[in-house]
Design a protein around this motif. Sequence first.
Motif, PDB file in Angstrom:
ATOM      1  N   ILE A 192       0.828  -1.201   0.000  1.00 23.92           N
ATOM      2  CA  ILE A 192       0.000   0.000   0.000  1.00 23.92           C
ATOM      3  C   ILE A 192       0.864   1.253   0.000  1.00 23.92           C
ATOM      4  O   ILE A 192       0.535   2.252  -0.649  1.00 23.92           O
ATOM      5  N   ILE A 193       1.994   1.215   0.712  1.00 24.25           N
ATOM      6  CA  ILE A 193       2.816   2.424   0.801  1.00 24.25           C
ATOM      7  C   ILE A 193       3.360   2.826  -0.568  1.00 24.25           C
ATOM      8  O   ILE A 193       3.601   4.012  -0.832  1.00 24.25           O
ATOM      9  N   GLU A 194       3.530   1.870  -1.476  1.00 24.15           N
ATOM     10  CA  GLU A 194       4.010   2.202  -2.811  1.00 24.15           C
ATOM     11  C   GLU A 194       2.936   2.889  -3.653  1.00 24.15           C
ATOM     12  O   GLU A 194       3.248   3.533  -4.656  1.00 24.15           O
ATOM     13  N   LEU A 195       1.682   2.757  -3.251  1.00 24.26           N
ATOM     14  CA  LEU A 195       0.588   3.378  -4.000  1.00 24.26           C
ATOM     15  C   LEU A 195       0.369   4.837  -3.591  1.00 24.26           C
ATOM     16  O   LEU A 195      -0.219   5.612  -4.345  1.00 24.26           O
ATOM     17  N   ILE A 196       0.817   5.196  -2.384  1.00 23.19           N
ATOM     18  CA  ILE A 196       0.506   6.516  -1.832  1.00 23.19           C
ATOM     19  C   ILE A 196       1.062   7.666  -2.678  1.00 23.19           C
ATOM     20  O   ILE A 196       0.332   8.636  -2.937  1.00 23.19           O
ATOM     21  N   PRO A 197       2.328   7.626  -3.125  1.00 22.02           N
ATOM     22  CA  PRO A 197       2.818   8.755  -3.946  1.00 22.02           C
ATOM     23  C   PRO A 197       1.959   9.013  -5.171  1.00 22.02           C
ATOM     24  O   PRO A 197       1.635  10.175  -5.481  1.00 22.02           O
ATOM     25  N   GLY A 198       1.555   7.954  -5.876  1.00 18.78           N
ATOM     26  CA  GLY A 198       0.722   8.139  -7.057  1.00 18.78           C
ATOM     27  C   GLY A 198      -0.640   8.718  -6.728  1.00 18.78           C
ATOM     28  O   GLY A 198      -1.187   9.524  -7.487  1.00 18.78           O
ATOM     29  N   LYS A 199      -1.198   8.304  -5.584  1.00 23.09           N
ATOM     30  CA  LYS A 199      -2.500   8.837  -5.189  1.00 23.09           C
ATOM     31  C   LYS A 199      -2.409  10.322  -4.846  1.00 23.09           C
ATOM     32  O   LYS A 199      -3.291  11.110  -5.213  1.00 23.09           O
ATOM     33  N   ILE A 200      -1.343  10.716  -4.138  1.00 24.54           N
ATOM     34  CA  ILE A 200      -1.179  12.129  -3.797  1.00 24.54           C
ATOM     35  C   ILE A 200      -0.955  12.951  -5.069  1.00 24.54           C
ATOM     36  O   ILE A 200      -1.500  14.058  -5.214  1.00 24.54           O
ATOM     37  N   LYS A 201      -0.169  12.410  -6.007  1.00 20.01           N
ATOM     38  CA  LYS A 201       0.017  13.119  -7.286  1.00 20.01           C
ATOM     39  C   LYS A 201      -1.326  13.280  -8.002  1.00 20.01           C
ATOM     40  O   LYS A 201      -1.605  14.321  -8.614  1.00 20.01           O
TER      41      LYS A 201
END
Length: 424
Positions: free
Chosen positions: A188-197
Amino acid sequence: MKHIEIKGLFNRFNYSFDFGGQEIQMLTGPNGFGKSTILRCIKAFSDSDLRFFFTLPFKSIRIGNSEIKEEVLIEKNAQKQLLINGEYITEKIMLEYKSPYPRNGVDGRIDYMVKIWDESEQNTSNLGQLGKSDYKKILITMKDIVGDVFFIEEQRLIQRKQNEKNSFYFDAKGMFRTEKNSGDWESIIELIPGKIKGYLDTVAGEYANKANSLDATYPQRLFDDSDDSFSEEEYKRQRELMNEKLDKLKKYEISQFGKMEAQYKAKYEKALKIYFEDFNEKYKTYEQLIEKLDMFTDMVNKRIYFDEIRIDKDKGCVVVDKENEKDVLDLNKLSSGEKEIIVLFYKLIFEVKEGTMLLLDEPEISLHVAWQRMFAEDMYTIAKKRGIRILAATHAPMIINGHRDVQIDLGELYGRACKRLNQA
């Protein structure tokens, strides 16, 4: 939801407690006392998921909301049959009326059931004691009593990749089942940057639309006959506020505009007034996102000692070494506690919708005692700013950090119940 009463949970526990006006409440108690199970019961009510209660050992669960003057009582008899407000219902009936095509959110499932009831008479002949209209009402009442719920479970660092298709099968008892196909596990932590972008890009588009709309009417507003006075004192005040907002935009790489330093000139007062009004209107598109970014970065960074999380317009967010800012760290290489903090606060701040009841299981996982002590105050901040209520289940007394008024101690409740039985 205002009250829950559970009898015979795991054939042992009797609990009854109110949910008061506090933004936060915390279930505490030893392992095995049912803290996580109570959260899952509330989640099942919100999802109108009666099937959950077939496999749960209990005698009765009553949940009510005095504001809408409704309650639902679920009982299980010796034959493990369910009674809903005094009427029997079978698992077969619930499976017949549960959509084999899961949709997003419980409302889609209820809509599908309503369609079945309205359009297909052949499915109404085997409802037994509970009529179709009563069953429909109970499903909706369950949802109304609890409201919208967001559940953050104890396992929050990984999840299965979800495929579009669903599988259908009959179990050993001949009951029709459906489940969503699951692929590999993902971090899940790898998905967070893309979601914030994604949030940054979405708001940037809204900003551009607002700017275009205001720019199109600027000449008309500038040359109309209205008398818009704008004093030098007001100009200085607005300039200071604008520069504070520009600092925020620059901090999150949303805008690189420098501070406004121009001096006041009376002959341009109307143009200046409109300029500040337009800037404030355009800034509103970013305001809510910036508040979330402030909470997220502040709450995470005060817990991470050697690293710092930062917002990046191209990558969404990055973690850098405080002593060497060029050293960008792989999020998956962070410690388990650091990953827990980032994922937990991301979910709390970005994914929980306003007006939702948040159910949070074991927030203390992998957290240092010092981090646990910060937890309650941060939860109060999030609850107030996001307009949510939080019910957490925890084994860690440090999480409460002196806020005894928010504690619901299941150990104490069980002890009192046993004492009353012995005195009877």
